[in-house]
Design a protein around this motif. Structure first.
Motif, mmCIF file in Angstrom:
data_model
loop_
_atom_site.group_PDB
_atom_site.id
_atom_site.type_symbol
_atom_site.label_atom_id
_atom_site.label_comp_id
_atom_site.label_asym_id
_atom_site.label_seq_id
_atom_site.Cartn_x
_atom_site.Cartn_y
_atom_site.Cartn_z
ATOM 1 N N UNK A 190 5.560 -9.200 0.648
ATOM 2 C CA UNK A 190 5.089 -9.106 2.032
ATOM 3 C C UNK A 190 3.651 -8.593 2.083
ATOM 4 N N UNK A 191 3.332 -7.580 1.244
ATOM 5 C CA UNK A 191 1.976 -7.028 1.219
ATOM 6 C C UNK A 191 0.964 -8.071 0.747
ATOM 7 N N UNK A 192 1.323 -8.841 -0.294
ATOM 8 C CA UNK A 192 0.414 -9.871 -0.801
ATOM 9 C C UNK A 192 0.213 -10.982 0.222
ATOM 10 N N UNK A 193 1.288 -11.416 0.858
ATOM 11 C CA UNK A 193 1.185 -12.478 1.863
ATOM 12 C C UNK A 193 0.331 -12.030 3.050
ATOM 13 N N UNK B 149 3.880 -20.981 -5.877
ATOM 14 C CA UNK B 149 3.822 -20.093 -4.722
ATOM 15 C C UNK B 149 3.984 -18.656 -5.177
ATOM 16 N N UNK B 150 3.721 -17.726 -4.251
ATOM 17 C CA UNK B 150 3.872 -16.298 -4.575
ATOM 18 C C UNK B 150 5.305 -15.955 -4.940
ATOM 19 N N UNK B 151 6.262 -16.657 -4.338
ATOM 20 C CA UNK B 151 7.665 -16.364 -4.623
ATOM 21 C C UNK B 151 7.992 -16.527 -6.101
ATOM 22 N N UNK B 152 7.324 -17.468 -6.760
ATOM 23 C CA UNK B 152 7.596 -17.711 -8.182
ATOM 24 C C UNK B 152 7.103 -16.580 -9.076
ATOM 25 N N UNK B 153 6.253 -15.706 -8.556
ATOM 26 C CA UNK B 153 5.777 -14.562 -9.341
ATOM 27 C C UNK B 153 6.837 -13.477 -9.477
ATOM 28 N N UNK B 154 7.933 -13.602 -8.712
ATOM 29 C CA UNK B 154 9.050 -12.644 -8.763
ATOM 30 C C UNK B 154 8.623 -11.247 -8.316
ATOM 31 N N UNK C 255 5.966 -10.935 -15.721
ATOM 32 C CA UNK C 255 5.011 -9.923 -15.256
ATOM 33 C C UNK C 255 5.700 -8.712 -14.665
ATOM 34 N N UNK C 256 5.035 -7.582 -14.772
ATOM 35 C CA UNK C 256 5.459 -6.340 -14.118
ATOM 36 C C UNK C 256 4.302 -5.925 -13.215
ATOM 37 N N UNK C 257 4.587 -5.691 -11.930
ATOM 38 C CA UNK C 257 3.534 -5.490 -10.933
ATOM 39 C C UNK C 257 3.518 -4.075 -10.357
ATOM 40 N N UNK C 258 2.312 -3.709 -9.930
ATOM 41 C CA UNK C 258 2.083 -2.511 -9.121
ATOM 42 C C UNK C 258 1.149 -2.953 -7.987
ATOM 43 N N UNK C 259 1.660 -3.022 -6.773
ATOM 44 C CA UNK C 259 0.915 -3.583 -5.641
ATOM 45 C C UNK C 259 0.570 -2.475 -4.656
ATOM 46 N N UNK C 260 -0.734 -2.233 -4.506
ATOM 47 C CA UNK C 260 -1.221 -1.205 -3.576
ATOM 48 C C UNK C 260 -1.880 -1.878 -2.379
ATOM 49 N N UNK C 261 -1.292 -1.701 -1.210
ATOM 50 C CA UNK C 261 -1.852 -2.240 0.024
ATOM 51 C C UNK C 261 -2.800 -1.207 0.626
ATOM 52 N N UNK C 262 -4.022 -1.624 0.923
ATOM 53 C CA UNK C 262 -5.015 -0.708 1.506
ATOM 54 C C UNK C 262 -5.128 -1.050 2.987
ATOM 55 N N UNK C 263 -4.311 -0.389 3.797
ATOM 56 C CA UNK C 263 -4.290 -0.706 5.230
ATOM 57 C C UNK C 263 -4.185 0.526 6.118
ATOM 58 N N UNK C 264 -3.654 1.604 5.591
ATOM 59 C CA UNK C 264 -3.428 2.784 6.427
ATOM 60 C C UNK C 264 -4.707 3.603 6.586
ATOM 61 N N UNK C 265 -4.893 4.281 7.734
ATOM 62 C CA UNK C 265 -6.062 5.154 7.922
ATOM 63 C C UNK C 265 -6.104 6.295 6.900
ATOM 64 N N UNK C 266 -4.918 6.802 6.500
ATOM 65 C CA UNK C 266 -4.878 7.910 5.540
ATOM 66 C C UNK C 266 -5.451 7.502 4.180
ATOM 67 N N UNK C 267 -5.069 6.322 3.712
ATOM 68 C CA UNK C 267 -5.563 5.870 2.410
ATOM 69 C C UNK C 267 -7.064 5.560 2.472
ATOM 70 N N UNK C 268 -7.516 4.960 3.557
ATOM 71 C CA UNK C 268 -8.948 4.674 3.694
ATOM 72 C C UNK C 268 -9.750 5.979 3.769
#
Length: 605
Positions: free
Chosen positions: A346-349, A334-339, A543-556
């Protein structure tokens, strides 16, 4: 007393004298002996019947290792070797026979039913005959008699008509005939017409995973050594095996936790044999030494299916062989195991719950992208969705998912597979890698038209993935409309918990990393080395992560206006994205990894 009875009169005609046992033994002794080495029991019985009824003595072996022992204990007049056998194949058995004085001069016939083995004919092997199955019975017997220099077996020692077979011989012959459904044991030759089916090979692939490399014990020293190297590499959790010929030795190194370690050295005199053995295992052309080749080997090791992707390349001291180990890592459930951090999780889910859109995982080769993608796919894998993947190669086999391997040499490319996927009613598609504009266009359009698409890119960070797509030629509005999530990641070695100890970096390293890091670097630890970690100070990777969620109007909006990577980076951080640098610093401060291990990430940002 009564007189003794008169002696019985001798019969008028004495019965025919039975054949002298000595004569029978002499005939049997002088009959040529044929050694049959064949792993197919039915085919072996056919050959035994053919040669026994043809007047030969027969010895048998079910594999190359047993055949080698039989030839050494009792050298035959002719050895009949099947090429495709488990453990030791016909080519390897031939090499072993030619090494020993007592078996060096045995005539050898090599048989194969595989068309891809025809190149063996051109190798100049020290064999009497090379035959491709199916072989007519009469032709096979004629070849054997020609090799042994006889018109028919026993012709020189038994010119007179043979006497009736002794009872024991008749019983044995009857049993052989009954075993193959023959009605009359007197028939000395099998019918030539319509009987070739007896000699036709039952086509079946002898895959290594029938027994597993780890249970093979009685092979030749070279075969056994290669098997042990592969087993040991898998047990160590290695990702690659490097077999490198040098001036005075063959260096065998394995990549464990991203670092190459010396496993063993082999004599340089074995270079050609080692390369040939790996080529045979991976179904490559063993006579081609001038050009690179690629192949694969599948095996079961310690009960686990493992695939080795093989690559050979010529060097000044011989061919270097690299085996990439696929399927050896343990998939996350599961995603939880990715730490992931709570925010990143939350963003990935949220992105995975979206009915459509594009999810990208970025990073260099060997950064764990495939493990992250497969973890996402496993979480999405439910009976009510149709998941299809295009991969090069298929690294993990997952039940309930249609997985298609890329075969570019026959036109089965990522873009060709994706076009076919759109006619297969998919809900979710995984593309192993977006490499060109055509693949990117199909993936993005599929994401816009109601499919969830997952893929990978080679970029240094998450915002750079947006620039890579637009530089490929995608319109910014397509990227802004389709993209849902970008995950950039790296792998760092995890400190051994048994021997880690506080080890703050020097002032020079702190200055080099930059301001704002001193407090967390002061908590840094390092591995001292102990038996538990093989004196390396590390045990496994994280792993070391950098998670960018593309959801806001400003980023789009920034994507639509072709904003720079720096602008995208600042906006993503303002929306809660933790950079790779910050994630690496957090791992150092928590004692999960060392400063030295994280330095590449810390200095690249």
């Amino acid at each position: 007393p009564a007189a003794p009875p008169a002696p019985l009169a001798a019969p008028e005609t004495a019965p025919a004298a039975a054949p002298e046992p000595a004569a029978e033994d002499a005939a049997a002794r002088f009959a040529p002996r044929v050694l049959i080495v064949e792993d197919d029991a039915d085919y072996r019985k056919v050959l035994r019947y053919l040669f026994t009824t043809g007047g030969y003595r027969v010895s048998e072996a079910a594999n190359g290792a047993d055949g080698l022992r039989a030839a050494r204990e009792r050298p035959p007049d002719l050895a009949l070797l099947d090429f495709d056998m488990p453990r030791m194949n016909g080519y390897e058995l031939l090499q072993e026979l030619r090494r020993a004085d007592e078996t060096r001069k045995i005539p050898v016939m090599l048989l194969t039913g595989a068309s891809n083995r025809r190149q063996l004919k051109e190798m100049g092997l020290d064999i009497a005959k090379f035959l491709e199955k199916p072989i007519p019975n009469a032709d096979l017997l004629a070849e054997v008699r020609a090799i042994l220099g006889e018109g028919s077996p026993g012709a020189a020692t038994a010119p007179e008509p043979e006497p009736a077979p002794a009872p024991a011989e008749a019983a044995a012959e009857t049993a052989l005939a009954a075993e193959f459904g023959e009605g009359t044991p007197e028939a000395q030759d099998l019918p030539a017409d319509g009987d070739d089916l007896l000699i036709e090979e039952q086509k079946k692939e002898h895959e290594e995973d029938a027994a597993g490399l780890d249970v093979l014990a009685n092979d030749s020293p070279l075969v056994n050594r290669i098997n042990r190297i592969l087993v040991q590499a898998v047990e160590m959790g290695a990702s690659d095996v490097h077999i490198e010929p040098q001036e005075k030795a063959i260096m065998v190194r394995v990549r464990v936790d991203g670092v190459l370690r010396l496993l063993c050295r082999l004599p340089i005199a074995l270079q050609a044999q080692v390369a040939a053995r790996v080529k045979i295992m991976s179904n490559l052309t063993i006579t081609e030494r001038r050009r690179p080749q690629d192949g694969q080997v599948r095996a079961v090791i310690r009960g686990k299916k493992v695939e080795f992707r093989v690559s050979t390349i010529p060097s000044i001291y011989g061919e270097k062989v690299v085996l990439r180990i696929l399927g050896g890592a343990k998939l996350k459930e599961s995603l939880e195991e990715l730490k992931l951090s709570p925010r990143d999780l939350e963003a990935a889910a949220k992105a995975l719950r979206s009915p459509h859109g594009l999810i990208l995982v970025t990073g260099p080769t060997g950064s764990g992208k495939s493990t992250t993608l497969y973890t996402m796919i496993r979480q999405l894998n439910t009976p009510d969705v149709n998941i299809m993947t295009a991969e090069d190669p298929v690294e993990y086999e997952l039940a309930g998912i249609t997985q298609v391997p890329v075969k570019a040499h026959i036109g089965v490319t990522f873009e060709a597979i994706l076009r076919s996927f759109l006619r297969q009613d998919p809900d979710i598609m995984l593309v192993g890698e977006i490499r060109d504009l055509e693949t990117a266009e199909i993936a993005v359009k599929a994401a816009i038209t109601g499919h969830l698409v997952l893929s990978t890119l080679h970029t240094n960070n998450a915002p750079a993935a947006i620039m890579r797509l637009t530089h490929m030629g995608l319109a910014p509005y397509l990227v802004a409309d389709s993209l849902r999530l970008v995950v950039a990641q790296r792998l760092v070695r995890r400190l051994c918990r048994a021997c880690r100890a506080p080890a703050p970096p020097s002032d020079e390293v702190v200055r080099m990393i930059g301001d704002g890091a001193a407090e967390r670097l002061a908590k840094a630890q390092a591995g001292r080395g102990c038996p538990a970690c093989g004196q390396s100070g590390y045990a496994g990777r994280m792993p070391v992560f950098e998670v960018m969620e593309v959801s806001s109007p400003e980023l789009r909006q920034l994507i639509l206006t072709n904003a720079s990577v720096d602008q995208l980076y600042k906006r993503a951080q303002a929306e809660g994205m933790t950079s790779l640098r910050e994630a690496a610093l957090d791992a150092v401060a928590a004692g999960e990894t060392s400063v030295d291990e994280a330095l590449d990430i810390l200095l690249s940002e």
